[in-house]
Design an enzyme around this catalytic site. Structure first.
Site, PDB file in Angstrom:
ATOM      1  N   ASP A  48       0.875  -1.168   0.000  1.00 22.73           N
ATOM      2  CA  ASP A  48       0.000   0.000   0.000  1.00 22.73           C
ATOM      3  C   ASP A  48       0.917   1.223   0.000  1.00 22.73           C
ATOM      4  O   ASP A  48       2.106   1.131   0.332  1.00 22.73           O
ATOM      5  CB  ASP A  48      -0.959  -0.004   1.194  1.00 22.73           C
ATOM      6  CG  ASP A  48      -2.156   0.905   0.933  1.00 22.73           C
ATOM      7  OD1 ASP A  48      -2.080   1.747   0.006  1.00 22.73           O
ATOM      8  OD2 ASP A  48      -3.172   0.790   1.633  1.00 22.73           O
TER       9      ASP A  48
HETATM   10  C1  BGC Z   1      -5.113   3.194   0.010  1.00 20.15           C
HETATM   11  C2  BGC Z   1      -5.177   2.198  -1.131  1.00 20.15           C
HETATM   12  C3  BGC Z   1      -4.965   2.903  -2.441  1.00 20.15           C
HETATM   13  C4  BGC Z   1      -3.634   3.632  -2.388  1.00 20.15           C
HETATM   14  C5  BGC Z   1      -3.301   4.365  -3.660  1.00 20.15           C
HETATM   15  C6  BGC Z   1      -3.886   4.069  -0.049  1.00 20.15           C
HETATM   16  O1  BGC Z   1      -3.997   5.131   0.840  1.00 20.15           O
HETATM   17  O2  BGC Z   1      -5.158   2.509   1.243  1.00 20.15           O
HETATM   18  O3  BGC Z   1      -6.411   1.534  -1.120  1.00 20.15           O
HETATM   19  O4  BGC Z   1      -5.028   2.003  -3.485  1.00 20.15           O
HETATM   20  O5  BGC Z   1      -3.675   4.578  -1.332  1.00 20.15           O
HETATM   21  O6  BGC Z   1      -4.113   5.472  -3.812  1.00 20.15           O
END
Ligand code: BGC
Length: 711
Positions: free
Chosen positions: A260
């Site tokens: 993530d």
């Molecule tokens: C989120 C993810 C997301 C990623 C990219 C993170 O803050 O938890 O679900 O895909 O950001 O935007």
């Protein structure tokens, strides 16, 4: 110092006269990967395992490895971001179809529609040049306070798995990789970067992992995103047990694990424990854990080249299976009428009729002279909010627009806001007099993305801005009031008994206003069913009843164990406000004639539940028949009932259909942590089929004659 963008010789120069095996699509996949891997320098390998922009990885012009673009998210392709910051890129060609948010998709209980959505988003992703789509999100709705519950597919592992499998199959059919997220137990936003989740092994396997398992084993998902939180003391993007042992060894996952964004914390841990691609770390790209520090460690011999090669292979494998090197890769399309239609259909099927006393709904415009539309959500757009799943929609039809375009020409429709963020008595007074002066009131309130938002949980289930009082005053002023809630679960206990008609519309996407008007005026017969329990009060729901939220001293122990959602309400005999699986229709359905037919088919197929469902009314309607299993005398605790099958069927007036739901041995099994396998015990089982988890219409029993264990 290594560089993240590897541009040396142009592809045409370096490969001129050469027909490398990896570019030959007739060659076997693994041979192509081996060939390309053998041509990469160490620097080039490193460039494939970390980002060089917010959502991209470097291209390698020498070998013709294209730049990869990743993008959110679950309900459409996000607007372009970056490259170096979180600010929008201000492109003018990145508007896209805004589907309803996933909780609304789950409320359709329609995996075929989920497949259609996957295809549509996959097409849009390709048209926008994306390679990996960061969805679906299959974390279980453990607490209704979770700031991302609108992004989840509900509280039940079986429903979540079915909807996720449809979505991934559809999306990946378009030469785009899906990314199932967030692996695992990322069930709250509070302290999400650090909270350490402790959950019993059996609970992990039965509640929190099945949708990931189905994504990997059934849908063949090509990428998995690690979660922010820790699990048993290790961050999930660097978690040996989750990534190496379960995902890659036990399940045999061959694709790549991506972090993530900013979820990586250490080069040695990420290197050893299964991460394959580092994204979003908030430092200079060449200083990423998987950039310079990794390179230095490899040079010194601290890290193994074989491990790096495995990571690179996984990255390349995803590129090959999505045809990234293929000139005939699917080109996609975006904002097509078909995509907008799918967005509308999901909203139509996901909106839930929760109450309809005296058949107030559907409204007949011929018998109505005036309608007072009241509430901030009648006009508020939602698509561009909520965090990473936000969409820059091509357009968004508000509920008021939807109502006006359906009946504005024949009914006098007025609008009053009724409330704002801070309650305003003037606004309320105006709304109440509009309510008095009209034949019918349509109140459209609930939450918005100030409340349902990534990175924060809600404090409680209360409706904001004095809406509890306002709704009661409006119903007192005009008993013909239809209440429409947008957003996620709220406490309705103060007013729900006084309101004759109630709809849950979630965040219904760009066509939401039209879909809602269709339901209100009867062009659409509602068929949505709750994918999560609505409690009467927060303290009735398991994590809160047990004080098991938001964690103590940085650790969150899932004390409720298996009793998540309806498993808790049923086992503890607590009356919910509205139960899991519930949703009314403008017609009624009759269930009869349940037979359990023995089968010995492929994949351990054991029995088929066969029964009839009839539409007793004079309107076409769809019903979701739900099948729950109860084991009579298990050797260990089992929840009162568990969803193991469902079928959505469309019935013409008076039509009757025979439905079959197949059950394999796994439907009867629980996870035995000691034996490390799924045990279906010799015992009697009750099969209950009905219109919701609390509206069981037909039952039958069967006996398993022997105990079996499946690893
Ligand atoms: C989120 C993810 C997301 C990623 C990219 C993170 O803050 O938890 O679900 O895909 O950001 O935007």
């Amino acid at each position: 110092m290594i560089v993240t963008t590897v541009v040396t010789l142009g592809v045409h120069n370096s490969l001129a006269g050469d027909h490398p095996l990896y570019l030959d699509s007739s060659q076997p996949l693994e041979a192509r990967i081996d060939d390309l891997l053998s041509r990469l320098t160490l620097e080039e390998k490193i460039s494939l395992v970390h980002a060089d922009s917010k959502f991209g990885t470097a291209e390698n012009a020498r070998l013709g490895i294209p730049r990869r673009w990743l993008s959110d998210g679950p309900n459409g392709v996000r607007e372009d971001i970056g490259p170096a910051t979180w600010a929008p890129a201000s492109h003018t060609d990145d508007f896209s179809t805004a589907m309803p948010t996933p909780i609304c998709l789950a409320a359709t209980w329609n995996p075929e529609l989920s497949y259609e959505e996957g295809v549509a988003i996959g097409e849009e992703a390709r048209a926008r040049g994306k390679d990996i789509m960061l969805a679906p999100c299959v974390n279980i709705l453990r607490t209704p306070l979770s700031g991302r519950s609108f992004e989840f597919l509900g509280e039940d592992p079986f429903l979540t798995a079915r909807m996720a499998v449809g979505y991934i199959r559809g999306e990946q059919s378009q030469d785009v990789a899906s990314c199932v997220k967030h692996f695992a137990v990322n069930n709250q936003e509070y302290a999400r970067d650090s909270i350490n989740v402790e959950v019993d092994e059996r609970v992990l396997r039965e509640i929190y992992l099945p949708a990931f398992f189905a994504a990997v084993k059934e849908a063949n998902v090509w990428t998995v995103m690690g979660a922010y939180n820790q699990f048993r003391g290790q961050h999930c993007c660097e978690n040996d047990y989750l990534l190496n042992k379960i995902l890659k060894t036990e399940w045999g996952f061959q694709g790549l694990v991506v972090s993530d964004w900013n979820g990586t914390h250490s080069t040695p841990k990420a290197e050893a424990n299964g991460l394959d691609l580092e994204m979003g770390t908030d430092i200079a790209y060449d200083q990423y854990y998987f950039a310079q520090p990794y390179y230095d460690g490899l040079k010194k011999g601290t890290f193994s080249i074989a491990k790096l090669d495995d990571k690179v292979r996984r990255n390349l494998r995803v590129m090959f299976v999505t045809h990234s090197f293929d000139p005939n890769r699917k080109a996609g399309a975006f904002n097509t009428p078909k995509h907008h239609k799918i967005a509308g259909q999901i909203a139509e099927e996901g909106i839930i009729l929760l109450k309809n006393e005296g058949n107030l709904l559907p409204l007949d415009p011929k018998g109505i002279k005036s309608i007072a539309v009241i509430g901030e959500n009648a006009l508020r757009p939602h698509s561009h909010g909520g965090g990473s799943s936000e969409i820059k929609p091509f357009y968004e039809i508000s509920p008021l627009q939807g109502i006006l375009s359906r009946v504005g020409h024949q009914v006098n429709v007025t609008y009053s806001e009724g409330y704002q963020k801070d309650a305003d008595s003037e606004l309320a007074a105006r709304a109440i007099s509009a309510a008095k002066a009209s034949d019918v009131v349509i109140y459209i309130g609930g939450l918005n993305h100030d409340y349902d938002n990534e990175g924060q949980d809600r404090k409680d289930l209360k409706l904001p801005a004095g809406q509890d009082e306002l709704i009661q005053k409006i119903v007192a002023a005009n008993p013909k009031t239809v209440v429409v809630m947008e957003g996620t679960v709220v406490d309705m206990s103060v007013w729900v008994d006084r309101v004759p008609a109630l709809l849950e519309a979630w965040y219904p996407g760009m066509e939401g206003g039209n879909a809602l008007a269709g339901v209100l005026f009867g062009e659409v017969n509602p068929s949505g069913k709750l994918p999560c329990t609505f409690p009467k009060r927060l303290l009735d729901s398991p994590a809160h009843a047990l004080g098991a939220y938001p964690g103590t001293n940085g650790t969150m122990i899932y004390k409720e164990g298996l009793l998540v959602g309806y498993r808790w309400f049923d086992s503890k005999q607590i009356e919910p406000q509205f139960p899991f699986g519930f949703g009314l229709s403008y017609t009624t359905f009759e269930y009869s004639n349940l037979k359990l037919v023995n089968e010995q088919g492929p994949n351990g197929l054991l029995v088929t539940a066969q029964f009839d469902v009839a539409n007793k009314g004079d309107r076409m309607g769809a019903e979701v028949a739900q099948l729950y299993i109860h084991q009579k005398a298990p050797s260990c605790f089992r929840p009162e009932k568990e969803l193991k099958g469902f079928k959505k069927l469309l019935l013409k007036p008076k039509e009757k259909q025979t439905i079959t739901i197949p059950l394999s041995r796994s439907a009867f099994a629980f996870y035995d942590a000691e034996k490390q396998g799924w045990v279906a015990e010799k015992d009697e089982f009750e099969i209950s089929i009905g219109s919701s988890s609390r509206d069981i219409r037909i039952r039958n029993e069967l006996r398993l004659s022997e105990t079996s264990i499946t690893k």
